[in-house]
Design a protein around this motif. Structure first.
Motif, PDB file in Angstrom:
ATOM      1  N   LEU A  19      -8.618   1.353  19.527  1.00 35.23           N
ATOM      2  CA  LEU A  19      -9.237   2.294  19.452  1.00 35.23           C
ATOM      3  C   LEU A  19     -10.683   2.489  20.124  1.00 35.23           C
ATOM      4  O   LEU A  19     -11.177   2.578  20.866  1.00 35.23           O
ATOM      5  CB  LEU A  19      -9.148   2.972  18.471  1.00 35.23           C
ATOM      6  CG  LEU A  19      -7.188   4.090  17.947  1.00 35.23           C
ATOM      7  CD1 LEU A  19      -7.186   4.884  16.845  1.00 35.23           C
ATOM      8  CD2 LEU A  19      -7.683   4.576  19.612  1.00 35.23           C
TER       9      LEU A  19
ATOM     10  N   LEU B  74     -11.608   3.362  23.978  1.00 39.46           N
ATOM     11  CA  LEU B  74     -12.907   4.161  24.057  1.00 39.46           C
ATOM     12  C   LEU B  74     -13.845   4.059  24.690  1.00 39.46           C
ATOM     13  O   LEU B  74     -14.723   4.677  24.537  1.00 39.46           O
ATOM     14  CB  LEU B  74     -13.199   5.300  22.914  1.00 39.46           C
ATOM     15  CG  LEU B  74     -11.403   6.046  21.969  1.00 39.46           C
ATOM     16  CD1 LEU B  74     -11.599   6.565  20.738  1.00 39.46           C
ATOM     17  CD2 LEU B  74     -11.145   7.064  22.774  1.00 39.46           C
TER      18      LEU B  74
ATOM     19  N   ASP C 139     -10.851  15.824  23.448  1.00 42.68           N
ATOM     20  CA  ASP C 139     -10.795  15.065  23.462  1.00 42.68           C
ATOM     21  C   ASP C 139     -10.083  14.388  24.592  1.00 42.68           C
ATOM     22  O   ASP C 139      -9.048  13.092  23.849  1.00 42.68           O
ATOM     23  CB  ASP C 139     -10.714  14.232  22.887  1.00 42.68           C
ATOM     24  CG  ASP C 139     -12.151  12.711  23.113  1.00 42.68           C
ATOM     25  OD1 ASP C 139     -11.269  12.571  23.846  1.00 42.68           O
ATOM     26  OD2 ASP C 139     -12.720  12.638  21.854  1.00 42.68           O
TER      27      ASP C 139
ATOM     28  N   LEU D 132      -4.995   6.952  21.641  1.00 43.02           N
ATOM     29  CA  LEU D 132      -3.594   7.466  20.228  1.00 43.02           C
ATOM     30  C   LEU D 132      -2.530   7.323  21.047  1.00 43.02           C
ATOM     31  O   LEU D 132      -1.737   5.957  20.237  1.00 43.02           O
ATOM     32  CB  LEU D 132      -4.115   8.647  19.707  1.00 43.02           C
ATOM     33  CG  LEU D 132      -5.715   8.831  18.787  1.00 43.02           C
ATOM     34  CD1 LEU D 132      -5.426  10.463  18.590  1.00 43.02           C
ATOM     35  CD2 LEU D 132      -5.292   7.931  17.854  1.00 43.02           C
TER      36      LEU D 132
ATOM     37  N   ASP E 145      -9.733  11.833  26.169  1.00 44.67           N
ATOM     38  CA  ASP E 145      -9.547   9.473  26.383  1.00 44.67           C
ATOM     39  C   ASP E 145      -9.158   9.776  25.293  1.00 44.67           C
ATOM     40  O   ASP E 145      -8.435   8.394  25.003  1.00 44.67           O
ATOM     41  CB  ASP E 145     -11.118   9.516  26.572  1.00 44.67           C
ATOM     42  CG  ASP E 145     -11.215   9.705  28.019  1.00 44.67           C
ATOM     43  OD1 ASP E 145     -10.774   9.683  28.354  1.00 44.67           O
ATOM     44  OD2 ASP E 145     -12.906   9.564  28.139  1.00 44.67           O
ATOM     45  N   LEU E 146      -9.630  10.126  23.817  1.00 47.92           N
ATOM     46  CA  LEU E 146      -9.636   9.913  22.512  1.00 47.92           C
ATOM     47  C   LEU E 146      -7.379   9.868  22.421  1.00 47.92           C
ATOM     48  O   LEU E 146      -6.645   9.171  22.042  1.00 47.92           O
ATOM     49  CB  LEU E 146      -9.538  11.116  21.489  1.00 47.92           C
ATOM     50  CG  LEU E 146      -9.160  10.360  19.929  1.00 47.92           C
ATOM     51  CD1 LEU E 146      -9.320   8.845  19.570  1.00 47.92           C
ATOM     52  CD2 LEU E 146      -9.927  10.952  18.900  1.00 47.92           C
TER      53      LEU E 146
END
Lengths: 251, 175
Positions: free
Chosen positions: B163, B167, B110, B117, B112-113
Motif C-alpha cells: 500500500l 500510494l 480518497d 486497497l 487513490d487509497l
C-alpha cells in the motif's frame, strides 16, 4: 539504478484514518430498535417451523398409540424437555442447539431455513442440492438430531465437494481450479458448525490435511476422500497416512 | 447449577443478547458500507448478520471482546456471500436503506487509497482494514479470516508495504 519510493507508515495510517472518518453516518435509534424487533420476529417465524417438527413427533407418537409404548413416550418427553420452551431440563449435547425429528415431513423446509448462506459452494452445487442431500441423508435414519448436526452436515457436504473438486483439478493439471478448491478447503475448519461440534481432533485433522492439500499433496486429498468414502477416492488404501494425521491431531 | 438458576440465566440472556446487538449494529453497518458497493445490499447484510447472530444466540460468547470478534466473523462471511449475490432481501432493512440514502455522506473520497486497497488480495485487504478500521489486533484479524497469527503478521506487513508503495505519488507509473 531504480530508487524504490513509498509513503511512510504514518502517512498510510493517516490516509486510512481519514478515509474511515469520511463515511459519516449515525444509525438513528428508532431504526436500530425496529431492525432488532424485526430480527426477533423473523427468528420467531423460523422457530414456528421448528414447532411444526415438534408437532410431527407428537402426532406420530399419538398415532402409534399402544404399539409405540413407553419408549416413544420417553422420546417425546425428552424432546419437549430439551426444546427452547423448557430450558430447565437442559441435557442437550450442545447447549443452545435444538433437537429436531429427522423423520418429519417438513424436514427439507427446516433444513433450508437453517441453510448457511456463507458456504462457498463447489462447482455444480446449489443451495437446493445441498439442502436436498442433507435432508435425504438425515431422513434415511429417522430419529432426533440437533440443529447443529444438520448444519454440520451441510458444511461437510460442501467441504467434501471441494475435496473432490481439488482431486479433479489435480487430474486435469488445472492449477487455478486447484488453488480455488484448496482455498475453500482451508477455510472449512473455521466454519461454525465444524467448530461448534469439534471435540478437539477433527478440526485439527482438517487443518493438517488442508495445509498439505494447499501444498499440492495429492495423498492428503485422497486420505480425506478415503475416510469420507467419497466417490472421487482412487481406491488406494492410505490408512497409515490417515493414522499419522489422526495421531498428530490428538497431540 | 439448579434449574431455577438455569432458567434465570436463560431469561437474562435475552436482554444481554439484544443490548450487545444494539451496540454492535453501527460498527457492523460501517463494516458493510465499506465492503459492499450497494447500500441496499449493505443494509440487507446487516439484517442477515443480526438474524444469524440471533439464531445462534446459544453460542454467542459472553465476553464483550469475544462477542465483537464473533459478530465480525459472521459479518465477514455474510459479506463474502453478498459478493456472490447470495444474501436474501430483508424487509427489515428498508427503513435503514432510506436512512442511508438521506444521510450517508462520503466527503472527498480518497480514490487513490480505494484503488490501492483494491489492488491487494482479499485477505490482505481485510487484514489491513480489520486492524485500521475495526480496531482488531493483527492476530485477531488473522483469526477472523482464518490465518494463523505468525502468517497474519507477515501478510499484514507485506500488505502495508504494498500500500505504501502504491500510494507513493511518484510511483504512479507502476499502478
Amino acid at each position: 539504478m531504480e530508487i524504490s519510493m513509498s509513503i511512510t507508515d504514518e502517512e498510510l495510517d493517516e490516509r486510512l484514518g481519514r478515509a474511515e472518518s469520511r463515511v459519516a453516518f449515525d444509525m438513528p435509534g428508532p431504526t436500530i430498535e425496529r431492525m432488532l424487533s424485526a430480527t426477533r420476529q423473523q427468528a420467531k417465524q423460523r422457530r414456528k417451523i421448528r414447532f411444526g417438527v415438534v408437532a410431527g413427533v407428537v402426532a406420530f407418537t399419538i398415532a402409534g398409540g399402544v404399539i409405540a409404548g413407553p419408549a416413544a413416550a420417553d422420546a417425546v418427553r425428552s424432546f419437549l424437555a430439551q426444546s427452547p420452551w423448557n430450558p430447565k431440563a437442559g441435557g442437550e449435547v450442545l447447549k443452545g442447539s435444538e433437537w429436531v425429528d429427522t423423520g418429519a415431513s417438513d424436514l427439507p423446509l427446516y433444513v433450508d431455513s437453517i441453510y448457511e448462506t456463507f458456504l462457498p459452494l463447489a462447482p455444480g452445487q446449489t443451495r437446493q442440492s445441498v439442502v436436498a442431500e442433507v435432508s435425504k441423508s438425515a431422513a434415511a435414519a429417522p430419529g432426533l438430531t440437533q440443529e447443529v448436526g444438520l448444519r454440520r452436515s451441510m458444511e461437510r457436504d460442501v467441504y467434501v465437494a471441494w475435496v473432490c473438486e481439488w482431486i479433479a483439478a489435480d487430474n486435469a493439471h488445472d492449477q487455478l481450479r486447484g488453488t480455488q478448491a484448496a482455498a475453500a478447503i482451508s477455510e472449512a475448519p473455521s466454519w461454525p458448525a465444524f467448530m461448534a461440534t469439534d471435540g478437539g481432533g477433527i478440526v485439527k485433522s482438517m487443518r493438517i490435511w488442508s495445509h498439505r492439500i494447499s501444498q499440492g499433496d495429492r495423498d492428503a486429498a485422497e486420505e480425506v476422500a478415503q475416510i469420507e468414502t467419497l466417490k472421487c477416492w482412487d481406491g488406494v488404501d492410505r490408512q497409515r497416512g490417515i493414522g499419522v494425521v489422526v495421531n498428530e491431531a490428538q497431540k | 447449577v439448579s434449574s431455577d438458576t438455569a432458567e434465570l440465566a436463560v431469561i437474562r440472556a435475552v436482554p444481554t443478547m439484544e443490548s450487545s446487538l444494539r451496540a454492535l449494529m453501527p460498527d457492523l453497518l460501517r463494516f458493510f458500507l465499506w465492503r459492499i458497493d450497494n447500500r441496499e445490499d449493505a443494509a440487507d447484510c446487516l439484517s442477515e448478520t443480526l438474524l444469524v447472530l440471533w439464531r445462534r444466540s446459544g453460542s454467542f460468547p459472553s465476553e464483550p471482546t469475544e462477542r465483537r470478534r464473533y459478530a465480525f466473523g459472521v459479518a465477514r462471511r455474510v459479506a463474502l456471500a453478498a459478493r456472490r449475490g447470495k444474501v436474501a432481501r430483508h424487509e427489515s432493512s428498508d427503513e435503514l436503506v432510506e436512512d442511508l440514502a438521506l444521510s450517508v455522506v462520503q466527503v472527498e473520497p480518497d480514490f487513490d487509497l480505494q484503488r490501492a486497497l483494491a489492488a491487494l488480495g482479499e485477505k490482505e485487504r481485510e487484514l489491513v482494514l480489520l486492524v485500521a478500521w475495526e480496531g482488531f489486533s493483527i492476530a485477531e484479524a488473522g483469526s477472523l479470516i482464518g490465518i494463523r497469527p505468525d502468517a497474519a503478521r507477515q501478510r499484514y506487513a507485506r500488505a502495508r508495504a504494498r500500500l505504501r508503495k502504491l500510494l507513493d505519488p511518484n510511483d504512479s507509473g507502476r499502478r
